[in-house]
Write an enzyme that holds these catalytic residues in place. Structure first.
Site, PDB file in Angstrom:
ATOM      1  N   GLU A 166       1.203  -1.347  -0.153  1.00 47.35           N
ATOM      2  CA  GLU A 166      -0.198  -0.262  -0.218  1.00 47.35           C
ATOM      3  C   GLU A 166       0.877   1.115   0.186  1.00 47.35           C
ATOM      4  O   GLU A 166       0.932   2.114  -0.466  1.00 47.35           O
ATOM      5  CB  GLU A 166      -1.003   0.310   1.602  1.00 47.35           C
ATOM      6  CG  GLU A 166      -2.188  -0.750   0.696  1.00 47.35           C
ATOM      7  CD  GLU A 166      -3.179  -1.076   0.384  1.00 47.35           C
ATOM      8  OE1 GLU A 166      -2.994   0.456  -0.476  1.00 47.35           O
ATOM      9  OE2 GLU A 166      -3.770  -2.190   0.130  1.00 47.35           O
ATOM     10  N   ASP A 180      -4.426  -9.202  -9.135  1.00 44.59           N
ATOM     11  CA  ASP A 180      -4.315  -8.302 -10.408  1.00 44.59           C
ATOM     12  C   ASP A 180      -3.660  -7.307 -10.399  1.00 44.59           C
ATOM     13  O   ASP A 180      -3.387  -7.600 -11.685  1.00 44.59           O
ATOM     14  CB  ASP A 180      -5.810  -7.431 -10.035  1.00 44.59           C
ATOM     15  CG  ASP A 180      -6.231  -6.994  -7.916  1.00 44.59           C
ATOM     16  OD1 ASP A 180      -4.346  -7.416  -7.264  1.00 44.59           O
ATOM     17  OD2 ASP A 180      -6.733  -6.151  -7.257  1.00 44.59           O
ATOM     18  N   GLU A 191     -12.057   0.315 -10.445  1.00 44.15           N
ATOM     19  CA  GLU A 191     -11.619   0.144 -11.827  1.00 44.15           C
ATOM     20  C   GLU A 191     -12.296  -0.585 -12.832  1.00 44.15           C
ATOM     21  O   GLU A 191     -11.926  -0.169 -14.188  1.00 44.15           O
ATOM     22  CB  GLU A 191     -11.282  -1.801 -11.105  1.00 44.15           C
ATOM     23  CG  GLU A 191      -9.922  -1.525 -10.698  1.00 44.15           C
ATOM     24  CD  GLU A 191     -10.438  -1.245  -8.613  1.00 44.15           C
ATOM     25  OE1 GLU A 191     -11.499  -0.338  -8.395  1.00 44.15           O
ATOM     26  OE2 GLU A 191      -9.313  -1.194  -8.502  1.00 44.15           O
ATOM     27  N   THR A 214      -0.627   1.470 -10.507  1.00 42.03           N
ATOM     28  CA  THR A 214      -2.347   0.913  -9.652  1.00 42.03           C
ATOM     29  C   THR A 214      -2.899   1.629  -9.024  1.00 42.03           C
ATOM     30  O   THR A 214      -4.071   1.256  -8.966  1.00 42.03           O
ATOM     31  CB  THR A 214      -1.835  -0.648  -9.809  1.00 42.03           C
ATOM     32  OG1 THR A 214      -3.200  -1.317  -9.265  1.00 42.03           O
ATOM     33  CG2 THR A 214      -1.323  -0.164  -7.845  1.00 42.03           C
TER      34      THR A 214
HETATM   35  C1  DMJ Z   1      -6.316   0.432  -4.877  1.00 35.79           C
HETATM   36  O1  DMJ Z   1      -5.717   1.315  -4.110  1.00 35.79           O
HETATM   37  C2  DMJ Z   1      -5.734   0.260  -5.962  1.00 35.79           C
HETATM   38  O2  DMJ Z   1      -5.816   0.848  -7.892  1.00 35.79           O
HETATM   39  C3  DMJ Z   1      -4.876  -1.601  -5.677  1.00 35.79           C
HETATM   40  O3  DMJ Z   1      -4.461  -2.432  -6.582  1.00 35.79           O
HETATM   41  C4  DMJ Z   1      -5.985  -1.910  -5.730  1.00 35.79           C
HETATM   42  N1  DMJ Z   1      -6.815  -1.391  -4.652  1.00 35.79           N
HETATM   43  C5  DMJ Z   1      -7.497   0.024  -4.567  1.00 35.79           C
HETATM   44  C6  DMJ Z   1      -8.834   0.777  -5.452  1.00 35.79           C
HETATM   45  O4  DMJ Z   1      -9.551  -0.530  -6.003  1.00 35.79           O
END
Ligand code: DMJ
Length: 463
Positions: free
Chosen positions: A125, A253, A369, A453
């Site tokens: 994170e 993912d 997403e 991400t």
């Molecule tokens: C974000 O912190 C990032 O996109 C991560 O890869 C997945 N979860 C959250 C958003 O849903």
């Protein structure tokens, strides 16, 4: 174009004020003008809602990690704040041209952000939100202080990779370097290639990318060689799988996403090879068709047989990955499924059984997403159907999640009860992708960046 898309496109064109009987050059020009005007209105409206969410943070949570929109309060992830919301949201402010908000966020970050704290943090994170945020802030703004903070943070986080296999532990103490969490998952192991590669590029120190890549190559080599699939839990000391459920869901993912994007961002051919073979494995074993559209289920990594027809808000990122990887046919079908999932209750659920269309977990965490994949599909096709989808999604977020103190997650989309939580990625990702779909193309040159991400854009160039 199938019937579903024809209806969506027509709805958007009618909403934009484009007549159905238009013909000839003049009418074609006026259609384009109407769509441009509607897109501009929607972009302005996303910007306005971003400002509302940010102003609520300023009012109730200034200096803290996140906003609690219902109690008009704040939360911190750890004993010391890492000013997560301002840092995660900073580059969105810059892209939206919210200059005075960006200036005050920057001042707060540079005045208060420090890392020499005796506290254990999530390597994953903090890498995607904080390190990613600092690097994109540096690339957009040019202030060296962002890079100095990024380097300091990375030098602390990199100790997470000091395991016998080179795959990172889940938690690392920012001051002492002590690590914990030896059972990890592909997403937490593989999601630093872009951040560490960008830092290597900006500092000239190869240690960052080498470390991140070693972890990913080790993990890739531990896939089942017959199916090509990885599981969902692995011991980073021994390299033994302790969970064999394979999916594109949370926990795996962004491992896939980073194989693809490290190739696109740095031209890394090893990552291209790993992505190419992985996407074949995913499409061979996890892809499923139900209700006439594409979904991805969960299978055992050794058998490759789907045993759980579950798909959810996090899985929705894969349409964007497919489109970026060049497979617009599957991306289009998957985005149709994403939108069905969204429309089921008016907001998407965290988990759905796509065969029965029953909601398994009705939480909506303000996730990005679905809008993210819509953005990629629109970029590659310019089909107004995606503008319609994005407008629907954005407007339902405003309808159900806007509260008197900012934006709130939803405990269950079946009854739309709000939860006292606004995650920083709502500003970093959800509203950024919504804005970029509607904003003029010159806002950000899509071909010059790759998003991490957490939707932080990094400039494309070879390492
Ligand atoms: C974000 O912190 C990032 O996109 C991560 O890869 C997945 N979860 C959250 C958003 O849903």
């Amino acid at each position: 174009m199938n019937k579903f898309f024809l209806v969506l496109s027509a709805s958007f064109l009618i909403f934009a004020g484009v007549g159905c009987h238009s013909s000839g050059n003049k009418n074609a020009t006026s259609s384009a003008d109407s769509i441009t005007a509607l897109r501009q209105r929607l972009a302005d409206s996303v910007k306005q809602e971003f400002s509302y969410a940010w102003d609520s943070y300023v009012k109730y949570a200034w200096g803290h990690d996140g906003l609690k929109p219902l109690s008009h309060s704040y939360f911190d992830w750890y004993p010391h704040s890492l000013v997560m919301t301002p840092l995660d949201g900073y580059d969105t402010m810059v892209l939206m041209g919210l200059t005075s908000k960006a200036d005050s966020a920057k001042r707060l970050i540079l005045d208060s952000l420090r890392f020499n704290y005796d506290m254990s943090v999530s390597n994953f994170e903090i890498t995607i939100r904080m390190l990613g945020g600092l690097l994109s802030a540096y690339e957009l703004d040019g202030d060296k202080k962002f890079l100095t903070l990024a380097t300091d943070l990375a030098n602390r986080l990199i100790k997470a990779y000091h395991s016998p296999t080179g795959m990172p532990y889940r938690f690392v103490n920012l001051k002492t370097g002590k690590t914990t969490g030896d059972t990890s998952n592909p997403a937490e192991i593989g999601t630093s290639l872009l951040e560490y590669g960008t830092l290597t590029k900006l500092t000239g120190d190869s240690i960052y990318y080498k470390t991140a890549k070693k972890a990913v190559v080790t993990l890739f080599n531990l896939r089942n060689k017959k199916t090509g699939l990885v599981g969902d839990a692995i011991d980073v000391n021994t390299g033994k799988w302790v969970g064999k459920e394979s999916s594109i869901s949370g926990g795996t993912d962004s491992y896939y996403e980073y194989l693809l994007k490290a190739w696109k961002l740095f031209g890394d051919q090893d990552c291209k090879r790993m992505w190419d073979s992985t996407v074949i494995a995913i499409n061979t074993h996890l892809a499923d068709t139900s209700g006439g559209t594409l979904w991805y289920g969960h299978a055992n990594m050794d058998t490759g047989i789907i045993n759980l027809p579950y798909y959810g808000a996090l899985d929705a990122f894969f349409g964007g990955a497919l489109a970026l990887g060049g497979d617009t046919t599957r991306a289009k079908s998957l985005q149709e499924s994403n939108f069905k999932m969204w429309e089921l209750a008016g907001l998407e659920p965290e988990v759905l059984n796509y065969r029965t269309m029953q909601i398994v977990n009705g939480y909506y965490a303000l996730r990005p997403e679905n809008l993210e994949s819509c953005y990629y599909c629109y970029h590659y096709t310019h089909n107004p159907e995606y503008l319609y989808m994005a407008r629907t999604m954005f407007q339902s977020i405003v309808r159900y999640c806007r509260t008197g103190g900012g934006y709130a997650a939803i405990k269950d989309v079946r009854n739309m009860t709000p939860d006292d939580m606004m995650e920083s990625y709502f500003l970093a990702e959800t509203l950024k992708y919504a804005y970029l779909i509607f904003a003029p193309a010159k806002t950000l040159d899509f071909n010059k960046v790759i998003f991490n991400t957490e939707a932080h854009p990094f400039k494309i160039s070879d390492l």
